[in-house]
Design a protein around this motif. Structure first.
Motif, PDB file in Angstrom:
ATOM      1  N   ARG A   1       0.826  -1.207   0.000  1.00  0.00           N
ATOM      2  CA  ARG A   1       0.000   0.000   0.000  1.00  0.00           C
ATOM      3  C   ARG A   1       0.862   1.260   0.000  1.00  0.00           C
ATOM      4  O   ARG A   1       0.477   2.285  -0.575  1.00  0.00           O
ATOM      5  CB  ARG A   1      -0.937   0.002   1.212  1.00  0.00           C
ATOM      6  CG  ARG A   1      -2.035  -1.037   1.114  1.00  0.00           C
ATOM      7  CD  ARG A   1      -3.058  -0.909   2.238  1.00  0.00           C
ATOM      8  NE  ARG A   1      -4.101  -1.906   2.073  1.00  0.00           N
ATOM      9  CZ  ARG A   1      -5.113  -1.804   1.240  1.00  0.00           C
ATOM     10  NH1 ARG A   1      -5.224  -0.718   0.478  1.00  0.00           N
ATOM     11  NH2 ARG A   1      -6.014  -2.771   1.138  1.00  0.00           N
ATOM     12  N   HIS A   2       2.024   1.176   0.613  1.00  0.00           N
ATOM     13  CA  HIS A   2       2.895   2.362   0.715  1.00  0.00           C
ATOM     14  C   HIS A   2       3.749   2.561  -0.538  1.00  0.00           C
ATOM     15  O   HIS A   2       3.799   3.666  -1.092  1.00  0.00           O
ATOM     16  CB  HIS A   2       3.800   2.219   1.940  1.00  0.00           C
ATOM     17  CG  HIS A   2       4.629   3.435   2.231  1.00  0.00           C
ATOM     18  ND1 HIS A   2       4.120   4.562   2.845  1.00  0.00           N
ATOM     19  CD2 HIS A   2       5.930   3.712   1.957  1.00  0.00           C
ATOM     20  CE1 HIS A   2       5.075   5.473   2.956  1.00  0.00           C
ATOM     21  NE2 HIS A   2       6.186   4.978   2.421  1.00  0.00           N
ATOM     22  N   TYR A   3       4.415   1.481  -0.991  1.00  0.00           N
ATOM     23  CA  TYR A   3       5.375   1.623  -2.086  1.00  0.00           C
ATOM     24  C   TYR A   3       4.789   1.255  -3.459  1.00  0.00           C
ATOM     25  O   TYR A   3       5.333   1.674  -4.488  1.00  0.00           O
ATOM     26  CB  TYR A   3       6.606   0.750  -1.826  1.00  0.00           C
ATOM     27  CG  TYR A   3       7.387   1.161  -0.603  1.00  0.00           C
ATOM     28  CD1 TYR A   3       8.250   2.250  -0.635  1.00  0.00           C
ATOM     29  CD2 TYR A   3       7.249   0.466   0.590  1.00  0.00           C
ATOM     30  CE1 TYR A   3       8.964   2.639   0.490  1.00  0.00           C
ATOM     31  CE2 TYR A   3       7.953   0.837   1.727  1.00  0.00           C
ATOM     32  CZ  TYR A   3       8.807   1.924   1.673  1.00  0.00           C
ATOM     33  OH  TYR A   3       9.510   2.304   2.796  1.00  0.00           O
ATOM     34  N   LEU A   4       3.723   0.463  -3.479  1.00  0.00           N
ATOM     35  CA  LEU A   4       3.096   0.058  -4.741  1.00  0.00           C
ATOM     36  C   LEU A   4       1.649   0.544  -4.756  1.00  0.00           C
ATOM     37  O   LEU A   4       0.702  -0.221  -5.002  1.00  0.00           O
ATOM     38  CB  LEU A   4       3.158  -1.468  -4.902  1.00  0.00           C
ATOM     39  CG  LEU A   4       4.565  -2.071  -4.976  1.00  0.00           C
ATOM     40  CD1 LEU A   4       4.497  -3.588  -4.992  1.00  0.00           C
ATOM     41  CD2 LEU A   4       5.327  -1.563  -6.208  1.00  0.00           C
ATOM     42  N   SER A   5       1.479   1.817  -4.513  1.00  0.00           N
ATOM     43  CA  SER A   5       0.148   2.413  -4.334  1.00  0.00           C
ATOM     44  C   SER A   5      -0.687   2.423  -5.608  1.00  0.00           C
ATOM     45  O   SER A   5      -1.897   2.649  -5.553  1.00  0.00           O
ATOM     46  CB  SER A   5       0.286   3.842  -3.803  1.00  0.00           C
ATOM     47  OG  SER A   5       1.089   4.620  -4.684  1.00  0.00           O
ATOM     48  N   SER A   6      -0.077   2.175  -6.771  1.00  0.00           N
ATOM     49  CA  SER A   6      -0.834   2.132  -8.024  1.00  0.00           C
ATOM     50  C   SER A   6      -1.590   0.817  -8.187  1.00  0.00           C
ATOM     51  O   SER A   6      -2.403   0.684  -9.088  1.00  0.00           O
ATOM     52  CB  SER A   6       0.102   2.312  -9.229  1.00  0.00           C
ATOM     53  OG  SER A   6       0.664   3.603  -9.234  1.00  0.00           O
ATOM     54  N   GLY A   7      -1.302  -0.150  -7.313  1.00  0.00           N
ATOM     55  CA  GLY A   7      -1.937  -1.449  -7.415  1.00  0.00           C
ATOM     56  C   GLY A   7      -3.105  -1.602  -6.471  1.00  0.00           C
ATOM     57  O   GLY A   7      -3.581  -0.644  -5.858  1.00  0.00           O
ATOM     58  N   HIS A   8      -3.565  -2.833  -6.315  1.00  0.00           N
ATOM     59  CA  HIS A   8      -4.676  -3.123  -5.426  1.00  0.00           C
ATOM     60  C   HIS A   8      -4.613  -4.572  -4.988  1.00  0.00           C
ATOM     61  O   HIS A   8      -3.960  -5.409  -5.620  1.00  0.00           O
ATOM     62  CB  HIS A   8      -6.014  -2.867  -6.125  1.00  0.00           C
ATOM     63  CG  HIS A   8      -6.276  -3.770  -7.282  1.00  0.00           C
ATOM     64  ND1 HIS A   8      -5.778  -3.527  -8.544  1.00  0.00           N
ATOM     65  CD2 HIS A   8      -6.973  -4.928  -7.374  1.00  0.00           C
ATOM     66  CE1 HIS A   8      -6.160  -4.481  -9.368  1.00  0.00           C
ATOM     67  NE2 HIS A   8      -6.888  -5.353  -8.683  1.00  0.00           N
ATOM     68  N   ARG A   9      -5.293  -4.847  -3.892  1.00  0.00           N
ATOM     69  CA  ARG A   9      -5.338  -6.208  -3.391  1.00  0.00           C
ATOM     70  C   ARG A   9      -6.329  -7.034  -4.201  1.00  0.00           C
ATOM     71  O   ARG A   9      -7.407  -6.563  -4.553  1.00  0.00           O
ATOM     72  CB  ARG A   9      -5.744  -6.228  -1.915  1.00  0.00           C
ATOM     73  CG  ARG A   9      -5.813  -7.635  -1.341  1.00  0.00           C
ATOM     74  CD  ARG A   9      -5.961  -7.650   0.154  1.00  0.00           C
ATOM     75  NE  ARG A   9      -5.986  -9.027   0.632  1.00  0.00           N
ATOM     76  CZ  ARG A   9      -5.634  -9.418   1.837  1.00  0.00           C
ATOM     77  NH1 ARG A   9      -5.232  -8.515   2.717  1.00  0.00           N
ATOM     78  NH2 ARG A   9      -5.695 -10.671   2.197  1.00  0.00           N
ATOM     79  N   ALA A  10      -5.954  -8.299  -4.496  1.00  0.00           N
ATOM     80  CA  ALA A  10      -6.845  -9.258  -5.146  1.00  0.00           C
ATOM     81  C   ALA A  10      -6.675 -10.580  -4.413  1.00  0.00           C
ATOM     82  O   ALA A  10      -5.727 -11.328  -4.672  1.00  0.00           O
ATOM     83  CB  ALA A  10      -6.511  -9.410  -6.628  1.00  0.00           C
ATOM     84  N   GLY A  11      -7.570 -10.843  -3.478  1.00  0.00           N
ATOM     85  CA  GLY A  11      -7.440 -12.056  -2.673  1.00  0.00           C
ATOM     86  C   GLY A  11      -6.191 -12.023  -1.828  1.00  0.00           C
ATOM     87  O   GLY A  11      -5.999 -11.120  -1.015  1.00  0.00           O
ATOM     88  N   ARG A  12      -5.318 -12.993  -2.019  1.00  0.00           N
ATOM     89  CA  ARG A  12      -4.088 -13.085  -1.232  1.00  0.00           C
ATOM     90  C   ARG A  12      -2.891 -12.447  -1.916  1.00  0.00           C
ATOM     91  O   ARG A  12      -1.747 -12.698  -1.529  1.00  0.00           O
ATOM     92  CB  ARG A  12      -3.784 -14.558  -0.930  1.00  0.00           C
ATOM     93  CG  ARG A  12      -4.882 -15.239  -0.110  1.00  0.00           C
ATOM     94  CD  ARG A  12      -4.515 -16.663   0.232  1.00  0.00           C
ATOM     95  NE  ARG A  12      -5.596 -17.312   0.966  1.00  0.00           N
ATOM     96  CZ  ARG A  12      -5.522 -18.541   1.467  1.00  0.00           C
ATOM     97  NH1 ARG A  12      -4.419 -19.254   1.286  1.00  0.00           N
ATOM     98  NH2 ARG A  12      -6.538 -19.066   2.117  1.00  0.00           N
TER      99      ARG A  12
END
Length: 347
Positions: free
Chosen positions: A22-33
């Motif tokens: 969430r801090h360093y790869l903020s362009s992404g998102h969580r998908a399951g695990r």
């Protein structure tokens, strides 16, 4: 830095994998695990996945990542180094220690669940099963309208798809929860047990996806599994997106197919023991090329014949919508094994 110190830092970062992402790869998102993002430089996309759970070290450890578009892989120390552009590793270690000293919010799986999942952990396989059970068959719903707008009208063997008229959507952890209609897909393992779910939030009239930043999200245990259409035997076709896979089914309605939901997950699909021929429904982009190459190599190493099916446009849904069903039928017939063209192709 001594090797054992770097390993210890990587393990500690792995224990906080979601907070690191969430801090360093903020362009992404969580998908399951997993955390999905474009690459280790934090560009938007879905070709790189980071494990958010797993053992502290070794194969499958939390914090390990792979970029299916480039073949690169590493740990969360590499993420810190690349996203901040650090050169000297002592600076990477210093930044890692600074981050680990900060207080971090609880990961999603331990937060208070929403009403969609009752008392089970949000994002868990059990939550995905409850969500799917609460949804309804897609016939006559906005989900059917959405698919028809994408020229997908033949929906045989699509029990893995349902419609939820009031599916929760939360833009981010700081925003209030919204209620929107959604196409809900069951993710299952080789035994047919549901391990996850995928949601596509829809526009109020079903004309397209909802006008939100991330209209597609997955939950539960996804790696190796997928959304299945038909029971795989000796033949299976596998692709990334649901619409990408449903498009060839308009002319191959009886061929078993699987949607892995991303390039990273496509590369990791598990094969049924009976499988003898695999068709890879590739997307025309770097991530799709990487997933195809990885999947073909894995299948071939196990003695499974692997055949790549290539769209004329960006993906097979583009072909269906822009070139028409007859052109799609002709293009696929030229790429299929003759035996499968006779067996599966609708005349």
């Amino acid at each position: 830095m001594p090797r054992h110190d770097a390993s210890e830092l990587a393990i500690r970062l792995g224990r906080e994998a979601e907070a690191v992402c969430r801090h360093y790869l903020s362009s992404g998102h969580r998908a399951g695990r997993y955390w999905l993002v474009g690459d280790v430089q934090n560009n938007p996309g879905r070709s790189m996945f980071v494990r958010l759970t797993g053992p502290v070290s070794g194969k499958g450890a939390a914090g390990k990542w792979t970029d299916m578009a480039t073949g690169e892989h590493g740990d969360l120390l590499d993420v810190i180094q690349e996203t901040l552009g650090l050169v000297d590793f002592k600076d990477v270690a210093e930044e890692a220690r600074r981050f680990l000293a900060l207080p971090h919010p609880e990961p999603e799986k331990t937060r208070t669940p929403t009403a969609n999942t009752s008392s089970v952990a949000s994002g868990s396989p059990e939550a995905s099963r409850r969500l799917f059970a609460m949804a309804q068959p897609i016939s006559g719903t906005l989900a059917e309208i959405y698919l028809s707008r994408r020229s997908i009208t033949s929906l045989s063997h699509t029990a893995a798809l349902r419609f939820h008229p009031r599916c929760y959507y939360r833009p981010d952890e700081h925003s209030p929860t919204e209620i929107r209609p959604a196409l809900v897909a069951a993710v299952t393992d080789l035994a047919g047990h549901q391990t996850g779910a995928h949601r596509t939030w829809l526009a109020p009239d079903g004309s397209g996806k909802a006008a939100v930043e991330t209209p597609r999200r997955a939950m539960g245990d996804l790696l190796g599994h997928g959304v299945r259409f038909g029971a795989a035997g000796v033949v299976l076709a596998a692709g990334e997106g649901i619409e990408t896979v449903l498009s060839p089914r308009q002319v191959l309605p009886h061929m078993p197919m699987l949607a892995a939901l991303s390039a990273a997950h496509l590369a990791a699909v598990l094969f049924p023991p009976s499988l003898r021929r695999l068709y890879v429904l590739r997307d025309r982009d770097p991530a799709g090329n990487g997933a195809r190459d990885s999947l073909v190599a894995r299948a071939t190493s196990l003695g499974i014949e692997a055949i790549s099916l290539t769209p004329h446009e960006g993906d097979f849904n583009d072909d269906l919508r822009w070139r028409g069903v007859d052109a799609l039928r002709a293009a696929l017939k030229d790429q299929l094994h003759p035996e499968d063209a006779r067996r599966f192709m609708e005349r």
